[in-house]
Write a protein that holds these residues in place. Structure first.
Motif, PDB file in Angstrom:
ATOM      1  N   ILE A  49    -118.105  36.670  76.957  1.00 51.60           N
ATOM      2  CA  ILE A  49    -119.526  36.543  76.651  1.00 51.60           C
ATOM      3  C   ILE A  49    -120.333  37.696  77.246  1.00 51.60           C
ATOM      4  O   ILE A  49    -121.458  37.956  76.834  1.00 51.60           O
ATOM      5  CB  ILE A  49    -120.069  35.186  77.161  1.00 51.60           C
ATOM      6  N   ILE A  50    -119.740  38.393  78.214  1.00 49.92           N
ATOM      7  CA  ILE A  50    -120.412  39.545  78.822  1.00 49.92           C
ATOM      8  C   ILE A  50    -119.920  40.855  78.220  1.00 49.92           C
ATOM      9  O   ILE A  50    -120.709  41.680  77.753  1.00 49.92           O
ATOM     10  CB  ILE A  50    -120.189  39.564  80.354  1.00 49.92           C
ATOM     11  N   TRP A  51    -118.595  41.027  78.222  1.00 52.54           N
ATOM     12  CA  TRP A  51    -118.037  42.317  77.836  1.00 52.54           C
ATOM     13  C   TRP A  51    -118.064  42.599  76.333  1.00 52.54           C
ATOM     14  O   TRP A  51    -118.335  43.732  75.921  1.00 52.54           O
ATOM     15  CB  TRP A  51    -116.601  42.435  78.355  1.00 52.54           C
ATOM     16  N   GLU A  52    -117.784  41.605  75.517  1.00 56.41           N
ATOM     17  CA  GLU A  52    -117.736  41.857  74.071  1.00 56.41           C
ATOM     18  C   GLU A  52    -119.097  42.247  73.494  1.00 56.41           C
ATOM     19  O   GLU A  52    -119.190  43.205  72.720  1.00 56.41           O
ATOM     20  CB  GLU A  52    -117.135  40.651  73.345  1.00 56.41           C
ATOM     21  N   PRO A  53    -120.197  41.561  73.845  1.00 55.76           N
ATOM     22  CA  PRO A  53    -121.508  42.014  73.361  1.00 55.76           C
ATOM     23  C   PRO A  53    -121.882  43.402  73.873  1.00 55.76           C
ATOM     24  O   PRO A  53    -122.491  44.190  73.140  1.00 55.76           O
ATOM     25  CB  PRO A  53    -122.473  40.951  73.908  1.00 55.76           C
ATOM     26  N   ILE A  54    -121.501  43.703  75.127  1.00 52.23           N
ATOM     27  CA  ILE A  54    -121.834  45.016  75.686  1.00 52.23           C
ATOM     28  C   ILE A  54    -121.063  46.115  74.959  1.00 52.23           C
ATOM     29  O   ILE A  54    -121.637  47.133  74.546  1.00 52.23           O
ATOM     30  CB  ILE A  54    -121.515  45.057  77.196  1.00 52.23           C
ATOM     31  N   ILE A  55    -119.766  45.916  74.811  1.00 50.20           N
ATOM     32  CA  ILE A  55    -118.937  46.945  74.170  1.00 50.20           C
ATOM     33  C   ILE A  55    -119.331  47.131  72.704  1.00 50.20           C
ATOM     34  O   ILE A  55    -119.494  48.263  72.225  1.00 50.20           O
ATOM     35  CB  ILE A  55    -117.446  46.577  74.288  1.00 50.20           C
ATOM     36  N   CYS A  56    -119.503  46.011  71.976  1.00 53.81           N
ATOM     37  CA  CYS A  56    -119.845  46.116  70.548  1.00 53.81           C
ATOM     38  C   CYS A  56    -121.302  46.539  70.335  1.00 53.81           C
ATOM     39  O   CYS A  56    -121.583  47.461  69.566  1.00 53.81           O
ATOM     40  CB  CYS A  56    -119.590  44.780  69.855  1.00 53.81           C
ATOM     41  N   GLY A  57    -122.209  45.854  71.020  1.00 60.03           N
ATOM     42  CA  GLY A  57    -123.626  46.126  70.804  1.00 60.03           C
ATOM     43  C   GLY A  57    -124.082  47.464  71.336  1.00 60.03           C
ATOM     44  O   GLY A  57    -124.964  48.100  70.753  1.00 60.03           O
ATOM     45  N   SER A  58    -123.475  47.913  72.440  1.00 62.30           N
ATOM     46  CA  SER A  58    -123.912  49.166  73.052  1.00 62.30           C
ATOM     47  C   SER A  58    -123.048  50.356  72.639  1.00 62.30           C
ATOM     48  O   SER A  58    -123.530  51.302  72.017  1.00 62.30           O
ATOM     49  CB  SER A  58    -123.912  49.033  74.579  1.00 62.30           C
ATOM     50  N   LEU A  59    -121.755  50.300  72.963  1.00 55.46           N
ATOM     51  CA  LEU A  59    -120.901  51.461  72.719  1.00 55.46           C
ATOM     52  C   LEU A  59    -120.612  51.690  71.234  1.00 55.46           C
ATOM     53  O   LEU A  59    -120.844  52.782  70.706  1.00 55.46           O
ATOM     54  CB  LEU A  59    -119.595  51.299  73.496  1.00 55.46           C
ATOM     55  N   ILE A  60    -120.099  50.641  70.567  1.00 58.07           N
ATOM     56  CA  ILE A  60    -119.779  50.804  69.141  1.00 58.07           C
ATOM     57  C   ILE A  60    -121.058  50.956  68.318  1.00 58.07           C
ATOM     58  O   ILE A  60    -121.117  51.727  67.359  1.00 58.07           O
ATOM     59  CB  ILE A  60    -118.938  49.608  68.641  1.00 58.07           C
ATOM     60  N   GLY A  61    -122.098  50.226  68.696  1.00 58.42           N
ATOM     61  CA  GLY A  61    -123.384  50.375  68.013  1.00 58.42           C
ATOM     62  C   GLY A  61    -123.921  51.782  68.137  1.00 58.42           C
ATOM     63  O   GLY A  61    -124.443  52.352  67.170  1.00 58.42           O
ATOM     64  N   ALA A  62    -123.795  52.381  69.343  1.00 63.50           N
ATOM     65  CA  ALA A  62    -124.259  53.753  69.558  1.00 63.50           C
ATOM     66  C   ALA A  62    -123.446  54.739  68.720  1.00 63.50           C
ATOM     67  O   ALA A  62    -123.987  55.697  68.156  1.00 63.50           O
ATOM     68  CB  ALA A  62    -124.157  54.110  71.038  1.00 63.50           C
ATOM     69  N   PHE A  63    -122.129  54.490  68.644  1.00 65.82           N
ATOM     70  CA  PHE A  63    -121.290  55.345  67.799  1.00 65.82           C
ATOM     71  C   PHE A  63    -121.756  55.267  66.349  1.00 65.82           C
ATOM     72  O   PHE A  63    -121.823  56.281  65.641  1.00 65.82           O
ATOM     73  CB  PHE A  63    -119.826  54.913  67.891  1.00 65.82           C
ATOM     74  N   GLY A  64    -122.083  54.049  65.896  1.00 63.57           N
ATOM     75  CA  GLY A  64    -122.561  53.873  64.524  1.00 63.57           C
ATOM     76  C   GLY A  64    -123.866  54.613  64.273  1.00 63.57           C
ATOM     77  O   GLY A  64    -124.069  55.179  63.185  1.00 63.57           O
ATOM     78  N   MET A  65    -124.749  54.618  65.256  1.00 67.58           N
ATOM     79  CA  MET A  65    -126.010  55.350  65.104  1.00 67.58           C
ATOM     80  C   MET A  65    -125.763  56.850  64.998  1.00 67.58           C
ATOM     81  O   MET A  65    -126.470  57.560  64.278  1.00 67.58           O
ATOM     82  CB  MET A  65    -126.923  55.033  66.292  1.00 67.58           C
TER      83      MET A  65
END
Length: 350
Positions: free
Chosen positions: A136-152
């Motif tokens: 609940i902590i790591w998956e939102p951070i990794i997906c929402g922040s890191l992968i999301g930033a890559f997508g941007m």
């Protein structure tokens, strides 16, 4: 990692794309069907304006819905689905930041959204056994922040490619409308009979105008040919369902007997040829739809006599595709190696 390996490459993408396709259809359908009828009413009162705005808001949730539905195809948990949705929304380009304000600008770039969703799903498969109860902590951070930033970051380059392809097709239909209308209509007639989404494809490459109209009449051509071909072996009910676009229920038949796509392609080509002279238009968000969405939105691009416009739409979306389908059906019936009535039998018990 073992869980990811059980999905073959083709199966992985089929699951992902089917989730994305369903998200697009669900989100776009209200605006595609209802909005054209209440556009005028929306100018008369706040009540109708509210309905009009609510109807069109579905477009903005496509990236989020696509992430959730694609993740659902892999039996993800609620946390994992929401995490994939975070990455999809961030990387979709549907929200733009300017001068301290975020603005929604549509569903973004679908190809980049699919890329980001695929990465997010793979990453969750890789890390889920290591994060445990901290998911609940790591998956939102990794997906929402890191992968999301890559997508941007990737959005700029992927969107450029998407728009370039769409612009080339649109320009070709202006320079050589006959050939391109035939090819586009034929392609979309066949594609809508496969697991691929014509709605997603049309939006992803951004075809519109005459090219969008050709895509829409091509999808309709498939509906009509399948409706005619299934009438004898399945009866009125199934044929009527095909007429209104339920051709996906025959995916198993098309996979087992690819020759069934040949008469569909022929009808699509004939309809596209006719449309190269009528030249109905459609926007990219509606180009992947056949009837009834196609003609409803094509009408908004037409000028001149209302009666003449309705007649032209009836011709290209209903009368001529049905006529072509009957002719092609009768011709192919004389070719037993290419056509067999039993191929069109739908097993409703499956």
């Amino acid at each position: 990692m073992q869980e990811l390996r059980k999905y073959k490459f083709g199966d992985f993408w089929n699951r992902l794309l089917s989730g994305v396709a369903m998200a697009i259809v669900v989100a776009v359908t209200p605006g595609a069907i209802i909005a054209p009828f209440i556009t005028g009413l929306a100018k008369t009162s706040d009540f109708w304006l509210s309905i009009y705005n609510a109807t069109n808001m579905g477009t903005y949730i496509v990236p989020v819905a696509a992430g959730i539905l694609a993740a659902s195809q892999f039996n993800f948990t609620m946390i994992e689905k929401a995490s994939v949705a975070l990455a999809a929304f961030a990387g979709s380009g549907s929200a733009v930041y300017s001068k301290g304000t975020w603005s929604l600008v549509g569903m973004g770039d679908l190809i980049n959204t699919i890329l980001v969703i695929a990465i997010a799903i793979v990453v969750i498969f890789l890390i889920r056994n290591y994060v445990g109860s901290f998911s609940i902590i790591w998956e939102p951070i990794i997906c929402g922040s890191l992968i999301g930033a890559f997508g941007m970051w990737s959005y700029t380059y992927v969107h450029l490619i998407s728009m370039t392809v769409g612009n080339i097709l649109n320009s070709f239909t202006t320079l050589q409308p006959v050939l391109l209308c035939i090819l586009i209509a034929m392609s979309f007639a066949v594609i809508i009979a496969t697991p691929l989404s014509t709605v997603g494809l049309a939006y992803a490459i951004g075809i519109n105008g005459i090219a969008g109209g050709a895509a829409s009449v091509g999808a309709t051509a498939c509906f009509m040919m399948v409706a005619v071909a299934t009438y004898k072996v399945n009866g009125k009910g199934v044929s009527f369902a095909m007429f209104w676009g339920s051709v996906k229920m025959m995916l198993a038949n098309f996979v087992k007997h690819p020759r069934m796509l040949l008469p569909i392609a022929v009808v699509g080509g004939l309809t596209g040829l006719t449309d190269s002279f009528i030249q109905v238009k459609n926007a990219s968000e509606y180009a992947g739809f056949g009837q009834p969405v196609g003609p409803i939105n094509s009408f908004t691009y037409m000028t001149g006599s209302v009666g003449t416009n309705i007649l032209l739409l009836a011709l290209i979306y209903f009368i001529l595709p049905i006529l072509y389908s009957l002719i092609v059906y009768l011709i192919f019936k004389k070719m037993p190696k290419l056509y067999c009535d039993s191929d069109w039998q739908v097993d409703l018990n499956k």
